[in-house]
Design a protein around this motif. Sequence first.
Motif, mmCIF file in Angstrom:
data_model
loop_
_atom_site.group_PDB
_atom_site.id
_atom_site.type_symbol
_atom_site.label_atom_id
_atom_site.label_comp_id
_atom_site.label_asym_id
_atom_site.label_seq_id
_atom_site.Cartn_x
_atom_site.Cartn_y
_atom_site.Cartn_z
ATOM 1 N N GLU A 215 -98.709 1.753 12.947
ATOM 2 C CA GLU A 215 -97.556 2.627 12.748
ATOM 3 C C GLU A 215 -96.248 1.875 12.557
ATOM 4 N N LEU A 216 -96.313 0.557 12.471
ATOM 5 C CA LEU A 216 -95.113 -0.215 12.161
ATOM 6 C C LEU A 216 -94.616 0.141 10.766
ATOM 7 N N LYS A 217 -93.338 0.419 10.632
ATOM 8 C CA LYS A 217 -92.763 0.781 9.336
ATOM 9 C C LYS A 217 -92.482 -0.496 8.541
ATOM 10 N N ARG A 218 -93.523 -0.967 7.855
ATOM 11 C CA ARG A 218 -93.455 -2.258 7.179
ATOM 12 C C ARG A 218 -92.780 -2.196 5.817
ATOM 13 N N TYR A 219 -92.898 -1.063 5.111
ATOM 14 C CA TYR A 219 -92.589 -1.036 3.683
ATOM 15 C C TYR A 219 -91.461 -0.059 3.331
ATOM 16 N N GLN A 220 -90.659 -0.440 2.348
ATOM 17 C CA GLN A 220 -89.726 0.466 1.677
ATOM 18 C C GLN A 220 -90.203 0.584 0.229
ATOM 19 N N ILE A 221 -90.808 1.703 -0.106
ATOM 20 C CA ILE A 221 -91.399 1.870 -1.442
ATOM 21 C C ILE A 221 -90.367 2.489 -2.369
ATOM 22 N N ARG A 222 -90.033 1.768 -3.438
ATOM 23 C CA ARG A 222 -89.034 2.229 -4.397
ATOM 24 C C ARG A 222 -89.614 2.187 -5.807
ATOM 25 N N GLU A 223 -89.486 3.299 -6.508
ATOM 26 C CA GLU A 223 -89.954 3.363 -7.897
ATOM 27 C C GLU A 223 -88.781 3.039 -8.818
ATOM 28 N N VAL A 224 -88.989 2.057 -9.702
ATOM 29 C CA VAL A 224 -87.934 1.609 -10.604
ATOM 30 C C VAL A 224 -88.085 2.316 -11.942
ATOM 31 N N GLN A 225 -87.059 3.044 -12.342
ATOM 32 C CA GLN A 225 -87.052 3.711 -13.644
ATOM 33 C C GLN A 225 -86.306 2.817 -14.626
ATOM 34 N N LEU A 340 -99.882 -3.533 -1.210
ATOM 35 C CA LEU A 340 -98.911 -3.420 -0.114
ATOM 36 C C LEU A 340 -99.382 -4.187 1.118
ATOM 37 N N GLY A 341 -100.680 -4.379 1.230
ATOM 38 C CA GLY A 341 -101.213 -5.159 2.349
ATOM 39 C C GLY A 341 -100.823 -6.617 2.304
ATOM 40 N N ARG A 342 -100.286 -7.091 1.160
ATOM 41 C CA ARG A 342 -99.783 -8.477 1.060
ATOM 42 C C ARG A 342 -98.293 -8.550 1.403
ATOM 43 N N LEU A 343 -97.646 -7.413 1.673
ATOM 44 C CA LEU A 343 -96.206 -7.360 1.931
ATOM 45 C C LEU A 343 -95.954 -7.229 3.431
ATOM 46 N N ASN A 344 -95.062 -8.081 3.956
ATOM 47 C CA ASN A 344 -94.663 -7.994 5.368
ATOM 48 C C ASN A 344 -95.872 -7.964 6.293
ATOM 49 N N ARG A 345 -96.882 -8.727 5.931
ATOM 50 C CA ARG A 345 -98.180 -8.699 6.615
ATOM 51 C C ARG A 345 -98.090 -9.208 8.057
ATOM 52 N N ARG A 346 -97.140 -10.101 8.319
ATOM 53 C CA ARG A 346 -97.054 -10.728 9.649
ATOM 54 C C ARG A 346 -96.149 -9.961 10.616
ATOM 55 N N MET A 347 -95.607 -8.827 10.198
ATOM 56 C CA MET A 347 -94.719 -8.040 11.056
ATOM 57 C C MET A 347 -95.456 -7.610 12.328
ATOM 58 N N LYS A 348 -94.826 -7.813 13.480
ATOM 59 C CA LYS A 348 -95.479 -7.518 14.757
ATOM 60 C C LYS A 348 -94.724 -6.510 15.613
ATOM 61 N N SER A 349 -93.434 -6.235 15.314
ATOM 62 C CA SER A 349 -92.681 -5.299 16.145
ATOM 63 C C SER A 349 -91.632 -4.574 15.311
ATOM 64 N N GLU A 350 -91.138 -3.455 15.844
ATOM 65 C CA GLU A 350 -90.139 -2.645 15.154
ATOM 66 C C GLU A 350 -88.801 -3.378 15.037
ATOM 67 N N LYS A 351 -88.612 -4.437 15.827
ATOM 68 C CA LYS A 351 -87.369 -5.206 15.766
ATOM 69 C C LYS A 351 -87.235 -5.942 14.432
#
Length: 512
Positions: A215-225, A340-351
């Motif tokens: 449930e860690l909020k790892r990603y900000q998904i943005r669609e580029v037009q 997306l599994g290759r992005l911010n993969r090492r994140m361990k906490s909400e900090k």
Amino acid sequence: EQLVAQKLGENSLRPFQEQIADTRCRVTLVKAGCGTGKTLGAYAWAKKWAVGKRLFFGYPTTGTATQGYLDYAEGSPIEKMLMHSRADLDRELLLTGEGEKDEATSSRLAALQAWRKKLIICTVDSILGLIQNNRRPLFSWPALAQSAFVFDEVHAYDNQLFGALLRFLRTFRGAPILLMSASFTPGQLQAIKRVMDELGEPIEDPIEGPRELEELKRYQIREVQAEGDPTHSELIWSEVVKAVQERQKVLWVTNSVSSCIDIYQAAKEKLKDITAKVLIYHSRFRYKDRLAKHEQVINAFSQPEPVLAVTTQVCEMSLDLSADLLVSAMAPATALVQRLGRLNRRMKSEKEESRAALLYRWDKSSPYTAEELESGQKLVNEVRYRELERVSQRDLANILSELSQKEPVEVKSAWLDQDWCTYLSSLRESSHTIAVLLAEDQESIWEAAKGRQEKAMARGQKLSNMQAFLQEAQAWAIPIRIPDKKTEWRNWQRRGFYFVTEPGYISYSEEF
């Protein structure tokens, strides 16, 4: 036990890993995202369920199988074996620089090695290929018949491969089986439960990964037009340049080799005044060159220096790295989740901060169908609809499960349904590539083959000229798209099962 202790060190198993290890069901499901430790949980499961048996650990691709071997088995005193179509070559090029003593054994005899190994790390084809009379698992039959099985990355299976898995579950009654996936669709779960109900055996809901990581909020998904070609979008490139200037790691994933090369060449120009590595990685290299590219990318992402790696779909499972910025062409929903599994993969906490994923449209007619691309767009639309400014792996898994309601069906089996016939059938959905050797490489391959013969003689073994050539040829083989009807490629010279291109048909660059 040795593998688990080796990976844990002074730490102990997480509660969800203990839950995997203590399961009471013969067939167990695990739903957990990247980096949650489910592989270690699988080996803890095997301490209970693989006692007195062999353990087959099956991955979807040769790349993931080799990486699984390197991450867990290599360096352990346990008897183990890496078994896939290029296993000897991978051992030789990736591990010690030398193959095992029996490296020269033919592929048919190599399959018999599984009879004497306790741990076999392999592509899933080495197991499920049995369902379609594939040669290697047929020769491994006595080992397969008395083993426990782990199937990892099940979400990466195409419909035909998943249908073979259902057939395997029905046939291997009594075999301990662990199925692991980042996400099971409702249809997949229903199909698995239907098989188990017909067998009269219980099966529980999937064991889910640790909530604190899922449930860690790892990603900000943005669609580029972007107008025109998105790969030349100033918005995308400004974000890439900014990230590299801040000494970050950038992963750019596109859907074709030609666009991969174009983006790589553009990147070298745009980043020429910045001290940063610019790397390219895709499947259309000679195999030995591809392994070198793989190592370059992995090593670059483990160093503190900034890097931009431009890749194709090959990154989705075989690259164990963590990027600070992901740029991706639109792709099927399952592929997007893998990327997306290759992005911010090492994140361990909400900090820690979430990281951006920039997605742009893909207008070309290949390699995906309009329906497949639409599933990716629906995933992105759903993220927007739910107003998820930051996204977790749990969010993605939930959306993915809602997008696909179709229930997979079991496939017809050449092994089980053809009675006295023994024809081989395809395990996976058809590929659009063939493996070739370049005419210009033949002299070098023959020269290297002589060296293989000399090494074999020094070990008291004998290799024929063609055996040595075909073993060496694995390192030089290139998968290419099947040529169009104007090219008489079926008349090309053959070396074993490799076609040899006509001189000049391919202009090859070791760089890109």
